[in-house]
Motif scaffolding. Sequence first.
Motif, PDB file in Angstrom:
ATOM      1  N   SER A   1      -6.718 -22.266  12.674  1.00  0.00           N
ATOM      2  CA  SER A   1      -6.671 -22.626  14.056  1.00  0.00           C
ATOM      3  C   SER A   1      -8.032 -22.884  15.165  1.00  0.00           C
ATOM      4  O   SER A   1      -8.798 -22.625  14.708  1.00  0.00           O
ATOM      5  CB  SER A   1      -6.259 -21.250  14.656  1.00  0.00           C
ATOM      6  N   CYS A   2      -7.871 -23.796  16.026  1.00  0.00           N
ATOM      7  CA  CYS A   2      -8.872 -23.663  16.510  1.00  0.00           C
ATOM      8  C   CYS A   2      -9.845 -22.543  17.397  1.00  0.00           C
ATOM      9  O   CYS A   2     -10.135 -22.211  18.876  1.00  0.00           O
ATOM     10  CB  CYS A   2      -8.234 -25.010  17.722  1.00  0.00           C
TER      11      CYS A   2
ATOM     12  N   GLY B   1      -7.934 -21.025  19.663  1.00  0.00           N
ATOM     13  CA  GLY B   1      -7.225 -20.797  21.377  1.00  0.00           C
ATOM     14  C   GLY B   1      -5.608 -19.980  21.202  1.00  0.00           C
ATOM     15  O   GLY B   1      -5.513 -18.876  22.283  1.00  0.00           O
ATOM     16  N   CYS B   2      -4.685 -19.878  20.134  1.00  0.00           N
ATOM     17  CA  CYS B   2      -3.305 -18.975  20.047  1.00  0.00           C
ATOM     18  C   CYS B   2      -4.581 -17.514  20.118  1.00  0.00           C
ATOM     19  O   CYS B   2      -3.888 -16.438  19.883  1.00  0.00           O
ATOM     20  CB  CYS B   2      -3.657 -19.388  18.733  1.00  0.00           C
TER      21      CYS B   2
ATOM     22  N   GLY C   1      -2.490 -21.192  13.658  1.00  0.00           N
ATOM     23  CA  GLY C   1      -3.049 -22.634  12.616  1.00  0.00           C
ATOM     24  C   GLY C   1      -2.221 -23.638  11.715  1.00  0.00           C
ATOM     25  O   GLY C   1      -1.648 -22.873  11.500  1.00  0.00           O
TER      26      GLY C   1
ATOM     27  N   GLY D   1       2.269 -20.563  17.386  1.00  0.00           N
ATOM     28  CA  GLY D   1       1.439 -21.755  18.083  1.00  0.00           C
ATOM     29  C   GLY D   1       2.569 -23.186  16.993  1.00  0.00           C
ATOM     30  O   GLY D   1       2.766 -23.156  16.498  1.00  0.00           O
ATOM     31  N   ASP D   2       1.886 -23.916  17.848  1.00  0.00           N
ATOM     32  CA  ASP D   2       2.578 -25.582  17.290  1.00  0.00           C
ATOM     33  C   ASP D   2       2.422 -26.495  15.816  1.00  0.00           C
ATOM     34  O   ASP D   2       2.591 -26.361  15.527  1.00  0.00           O
ATOM     35  CB  ASP D   2       2.289 -26.527  18.814  1.00  0.00           C
ATOM     36  N   CYS D   3       0.887 -25.657  16.238  1.00  0.00           N
ATOM     37  CA  CYS D   3       0.228 -26.219  14.874  1.00  0.00           C
ATOM     38  C   CYS D   3       0.288 -25.555  13.578  1.00  0.00           C
ATOM     39  O   CYS D   3       0.419 -26.135  12.579  1.00  0.00           O
ATOM     40  CB  CYS D   3      -1.485 -25.718  15.114  1.00  0.00           C
TER      41      CYS D   3
ATOM     42  N   ILE E   1      -1.718 -30.822  16.320  1.00  0.00           N
ATOM     43  CA  ILE E   1      -3.128 -31.515  16.371  1.00  0.00           C
ATOM     44  C   ILE E   1      -3.215 -31.878  15.067  1.00  0.00           C
ATOM     45  O   ILE E   1      -4.214 -33.406  14.835  1.00  0.00           O
ATOM     46  CB  ILE E   1      -3.707 -31.311  17.344  1.00  0.00           C
ATOM     47  N   PHE E   2      -3.351 -31.239  14.342  1.00  0.00           N
ATOM     48  CA  PHE E   2      -4.012 -31.758  13.430  1.00  0.00           C
ATOM     49  C   PHE E   2      -3.849 -32.032  11.778  1.00  0.00           C
ATOM     50  O   PHE E   2      -3.662 -32.313  10.555  1.00  0.00           O
ATOM     51  CB  PHE E   2      -4.992 -30.012  12.777  1.00  0.00           C
TER      52      PHE E   2
ATOM     53  N   GLY F   1       4.194 -23.101  21.210  1.00  0.00           N
ATOM     54  CA  GLY F   1       3.599 -23.409  21.990  1.00  0.00           C
ATOM     55  C   GLY F   1       2.046 -23.907  21.846  1.00  0.00           C
ATOM     56  O   GLY F   1       1.582 -23.300  20.214  1.00  0.00           O
ATOM     57  N   CYS F   2       1.157 -24.185  22.523  1.00  0.00           N
ATOM     58  CA  CYS F   2      -0.123 -24.675  22.654  1.00  0.00           C
ATOM     59  C   CYS F   2      -1.250 -24.006  23.704  1.00  0.00           C
ATOM     60  O   CYS F   2      -1.452 -25.034  24.753  1.00  0.00           O
ATOM     61  CB  CYS F   2      -0.424 -25.964  22.489  1.00  0.00           C
TER      62      CYS F   2
HETATM   63  S1  SF4 Z   1      -1.632 -24.919  18.476  1.00  0.00           S
HETATM   64 FE1  SF4 Z   1      -2.777 -25.279  20.466  1.00  0.00          FE
HETATM   65  S2  SF4 Z   1      -3.846 -23.501  20.371  1.00  0.00           S
HETATM   66 FE2  SF4 Z   1      -3.424 -23.174  18.809  1.00  0.00          FE
HETATM   67  S3  SF4 Z   1      -4.382 -23.443  17.079  1.00  0.00           S
HETATM   68 FE3  SF4 Z   1      -2.911 -25.736  17.156  1.00  0.00          FE
HETATM   69  S4  SF4 Z   1      -4.620 -26.612  19.358  1.00  0.00           S
HETATM   70 FE4  SF4 Z   1      -5.183 -24.549  19.217  1.00  0.00          FE
END
Ligand code: SF4
Length: 173
Positions: A54-55, A57-58, A93, A120-122, A128-129, A151-152
């Motif tokens: 993950s980035c 954020g989660c 992630g 999370g959406d990832c 987005i990845f 959710g993101c």
């Molecule tokens: S869902 Fe959003 S906050 Fe969570 S890892 Fe993906 S980009 Fe980051």
Amino acid sequence: MRKILLENFVKGPVTELAPAPDDAALAELAAALERAARRKLGRSLSIREVDAGSCNGCELEIHALNNPFYDLERFGLRFVASPRHADVLLVTGPVTKNMQIALERTYRATPDPKWVVAAGDCALDGGIFAGSYACLGGVSAAIPVDLHIRGCPPSPLQLLKGLLALLDMDKAR
Ligand code: SF4
């Protein structure tokens, strides 16, 4: 420097105020979650968080569940350091190729009955990845997933609602 200090003193902080806590909703949700955990498991819920790429954020939202603002331990929910002590794997992630084996080993190390929650959406589909050469995709590309929390990033209240929905799912285990 003196000018900047003086300006800061006169203007005050420019950060936004934190949102007001919805204490009643939080307490109700957490208590319902604890009751559901005791009904299903005979004890409170232990959660092992796994960052599969993950980035972060989660993670910030998940960590918030433990901070003095939400303080989930007061309801008996706890995060554990080892998958061997966990009922729930909370995975965030997209699954990066570097983390795939570690995630699979963590899943195998978690005793049954266990649940996997992709947060999370990832974690759902890569977010987005998705399509990156470094990513496998969502969590279900590596291990079976019982519940996705969208959710993101998802907020702490959304995470709590997701965990409650998980325990309320009528699953024969
Ligand atoms: S869902 Fe959003 S906050 Fe969570 S890892 Fe993906 S980009 Fe980051």
